[in-house]
Design a protein around this motif. Sequence first.
Motif, PDB file in Angstrom:
ATOM      1  N   GLY A  32       0.762  -1.229   0.000  1.00 45.85           N
ATOM      2  CA  GLY A  32       0.000   0.000   0.000  1.00 45.85           C
ATOM      3  C   GLY A  32       0.798   1.286   0.000  1.00 45.85           C
ATOM      4  N   LYS A  33       2.133   1.195  -0.024  1.00 45.87           N
ATOM      5  CA  LYS A  33       2.903   2.435   0.045  1.00 45.87           C
ATOM      6  C   LYS A  33       4.152   2.478  -0.822  1.00 45.87           C
ATOM      7  N   TYR A  34       4.586   1.370  -1.377  1.00 35.24           N
ATOM      8  CA  TYR A  34       5.801   1.343  -2.197  1.00 35.24           C
ATOM      9  C   TYR A  34       5.427   1.250  -3.671  1.00 35.24           C
ATOM     10  N   LEU A  35       5.651   2.342  -4.391  1.00 31.79           N
ATOM     11  CA  LEU A  35       5.365   2.378  -5.824  1.00 31.79           C
ATOM     12  C   LEU A  35       6.340   1.462  -6.554  1.00 31.79           C
ATOM     13  N   LEU A  36       5.814   0.577  -7.373  1.00 28.23           N
ATOM     14  CA  LEU A  36       6.650  -0.408  -8.054  1.00 28.23           C
ATOM     15  C   LEU A  36       7.045   0.062  -9.445  1.00 28.23           C
ATOM     16  N   LYS A  37       8.262  -0.254  -9.827  1.00 27.11           N
ATOM     17  CA  LYS A  37       8.743   0.035 -11.175  1.00 27.11           C
ATOM     18  C   LYS A  37       8.191  -1.032 -12.112  1.00 27.11           C
ATOM     19  N   PRO A  38       7.804  -0.657 -13.320  1.00 30.00           N
ATOM     20  CA  PRO A  38       7.241  -1.633 -14.265  1.00 30.00           C
ATOM     21  C   PRO A  38       8.170  -2.806 -14.576  1.00 30.00           C
ATOM     22  N   SER A  39       9.470  -2.597 -14.486  1.00 27.25           N
ATOM     23  CA  SER A  39      10.415  -3.652 -14.851  1.00 27.25           C
ATOM     24  C   SER A  39      10.708  -4.633 -13.711  1.00 27.25           C
ATOM     25  N   GLN A  40      10.225  -4.350 -12.502  1.00 27.30           N
ATOM     26  CA  GLN A  40      10.504  -5.240 -11.371  1.00 27.30           C
ATOM     27  C   GLN A  40       9.782  -6.568 -11.524  1.00 27.30           C
ATOM     28  N   LYS A  41      10.479  -7.659 -11.266  1.00 33.27           N
ATOM     29  CA  LYS A  41       9.879  -8.995 -11.332  1.00 33.27           C
ATOM     30  C   LYS A  41       9.176  -9.312 -10.015  1.00 33.27           C
ATOM     31  N   LEU A  42       8.093 -10.074 -10.102  1.00 37.07           N
ATOM     32  CA  LEU A  42       7.335 -10.430  -8.906  1.00 37.07           C
ATOM     33  C   LEU A  42       8.203 -11.137  -7.870  1.00 37.07           C
ATOM     34  N   GLU A  43       9.136 -11.938  -8.322  1.00 40.02           N
ATOM     35  CA  GLU A  43      10.025 -12.642  -7.401  1.00 40.02           C
ATOM     36  C   GLU A  43      10.816 -11.642  -6.558  1.00 40.02           C
ATOM     37  N   ASP A  44      11.351 -10.608  -7.194  1.00 36.85           N
ATOM     38  CA  ASP A  44      12.113  -9.590  -6.473  1.00 36.85           C
ATOM     39  C   ASP A  44      11.210  -8.763  -5.564  1.00 36.85           C
ATOM     40  N   ILE A  45      10.020  -8.447  -6.054  1.00 37.37           N
ATOM     41  CA  ILE A  45       9.058  -7.693  -5.249  1.00 37.37           C
ATOM     42  C   ILE A  45       8.683  -8.499  -4.012  1.00 37.37           C
ATOM     43  N   TYR A  46       8.428  -9.793  -4.197  1.00 36.65           N
ATOM     44  CA  TYR A  46       8.082 -10.658  -3.068  1.00 36.65           C
ATOM     45  C   TYR A  46       9.222 -10.694  -2.049  1.00 36.65           C
ATOM     46  N   ASN A  47      10.437 -10.894  -2.518  1.00 30.86           N
ATOM     47  CA  ASN A  47      11.580 -10.982  -1.603  1.00 30.86           C
ATOM     48  C   ASN A  47      11.776  -9.703  -0.799  1.00 30.86           C
ATOM     49  N   LYS A  48      11.408  -8.583  -1.385  1.00 31.27           N
ATOM     50  CA  LYS A  48      11.626  -7.304  -0.712  1.00 31.27           C
ATOM     51  C   LYS A  48      10.439  -6.874   0.157  1.00 31.27           C
ATOM     52  N   TYR A  49       9.216  -7.180  -0.283  1.00 31.58           N
ATOM     53  CA  TYR A  49       8.036  -6.608   0.359  1.00 31.58           C
ATOM     54  C   TYR A  49       7.036  -7.622   0.940  1.00 31.58           C
ATOM     55  N   ALA A  50       7.357  -8.899   0.937  1.00 29.40           N
ATOM     56  CA  ALA A  50       6.401  -9.892   1.449  1.00 29.40           C
ATOM     57  C   ALA A  50       6.089  -9.630   2.913  1.00 29.40           C
ATOM     58  N   ASP A  51       4.845  -9.861   3.284  1.00 28.56           N
ATOM     59  CA  ASP A  51       4.396  -9.687   4.657  1.00 28.56           C
ATOM     60  C   ASP A  51       4.909 -10.831   5.527  1.00 28.56           C
ATOM     61  N   GLU A  52       4.836 -10.647   6.824  1.00 28.84           N
ATOM     62  CA  GLU A  52       5.268 -11.688   7.765  1.00 28.84           C
ATOM     63  C   GLU A  52       4.463 -12.974   7.608  1.00 28.84           C
ATOM     64  N   ASP A  53       3.225 -12.852   7.107  1.00 27.16           N
ATOM     65  CA  ASP A  53       2.381 -14.037   6.943  1.00 27.16           C
ATOM     66  C   ASP A  53       2.707 -14.823   5.670  1.00 27.16           C
ATOM     67  N   GLY A  54       3.697 -14.355   4.892  1.00 27.51           N
ATOM     68  CA  GLY A  54       4.120 -15.070   3.701  1.00 27.51           C
ATOM     69  C   GLY A  54       3.417 -14.640   2.425  1.00 27.51           C
ATOM     70  N   PHE A  55       2.487 -13.698   2.514  1.00 21.46           N
ATOM     71  CA  PHE A  55       1.772 -13.215   1.339  1.00 21.46           C
ATOM     72  C   PHE A  55       2.366 -11.895   0.879  1.00 21.46           C
ATOM     73  N   LEU A  56       2.236 -11.637  -0.407  1.00 18.44           N
ATOM     74  CA  LEU A  56       2.621 -10.360  -0.986  1.00 18.44           C
ATOM     75  C   LEU A  56       1.334  -9.602  -1.273  1.00 18.44           C
ATOM     76  N   TYR A  57       1.188  -8.447  -0.663  1.00 21.19           N
ATOM     77  CA  TYR A  57      -0.015  -7.649  -0.836  1.00 21.19           C
ATOM     78  C   TYR A  57       0.262  -6.517  -1.816  1.00 21.19           C
TER      79      TYR A  57
END
Length: 67
Positions: A32-57
């Motif tokens: 809800g607060k980190y604007l994503l770059k179009p070129s970022q891969k979901l894998e990298d986004i998950y590794n950086k921003y995944a929640d403690e519960d294991g989900f990426l919101y």
Amino acid sequence: MPNTFTASEVLQLLRQRLELSKEDGLVLFANGKYLLKPSQKLEDIYNKYADEDGFLYLTYSEEQVFG
């Protein structure tokens, strides 16, 4: 979605599902607060921003970009 998808590909799918016009723009946020770059891969986004519960919101916001 495959972890090899980019943020741009996620936005493209959202645009199709939401049936948005060309004048409507979308932006994608992690946690809800980190604007994503179009070129970022979901894998990298998950590794950086995944929640403690294991989900990426991810959230999106619609914006008028042409007038």
